[in-house]
Design a protein around this motif. Sequence first.
Motif: not given
Length: 264
Positions: A1-18
């Motif tokens: 089974m495959y997952p449903v579609n989703f958006d993906y992004q990478k965090a550049a820093s902890v602050e960026d992630a927050l």
Amino acid sequence: MYPVNFDYQKAASVEDALRAMADNPDLKVIAGGHSLLPAMKLRLAQPPALLDIFGLDELKGIKEDGGFYVVGAMTTHAEVLRSDLPLFPEVAGWVGDPMVRNRGTIGGSMAHADPSADYPAAALAVGAEFVIRGLGGERTVGADDMFVGMFESAVQPGELLTHIRIPKGISASVYEKYRHPASHYAIVGVALARHADGQIRAAFTGAAETALRLNKLEERLNGGQEAGTGLVDGADLLGDRFASAEYRAHLVDVLSGRAAARLG
């Protein structure tokens, strides 16, 4: 089974992630991915967006800070296995297989709070501290308050676990595990650690909704007694097709005796 579609992004820093989590509360944080991705493939989890924090170097590595070892949350199991930390290298050797250990992270495992994971018992035994960061600042949570329920930790929405602080001065430590032969998760795992003051802390995983301290075992060992039996009440434990609650209670007794004998 495959997952449903989703958006993906990478965090550049902890602050960026927050900031990204604050802007999109539906974001699901992914580290090594060995817990989330299987759930997504089975469609047990269907997050609309993933935020990848695995590449954040500020969350990697092990250093010393006064009386503590400070372990970055994105430090892999393989790195923990090769380290000089108390107890955790032995525990890391029980985690999954080489592929899982080379990609999975200690912070991901802790924050995920799987009731069958190995690290939570080790964290309770050594008295680890967890550094949790949000846009409003940073806070530290003790191991006794970190694992609050099945797949539920003290990390709140909009926060990240950034580091684990492990005290120095632990003179001896042991981990005993009875694992599921396929998944390698703990049916029961027992961790012991003798601290600088000579007192022993004990914890178990795999048998209840969350890892827990083994208070009765601690009292016996610190009082000069043997581990004995009846350490936990089977009525308080989980039962499934792999092991009944009563059998898990028996395993806690057996593994505690083995661990105590090895600890000396």
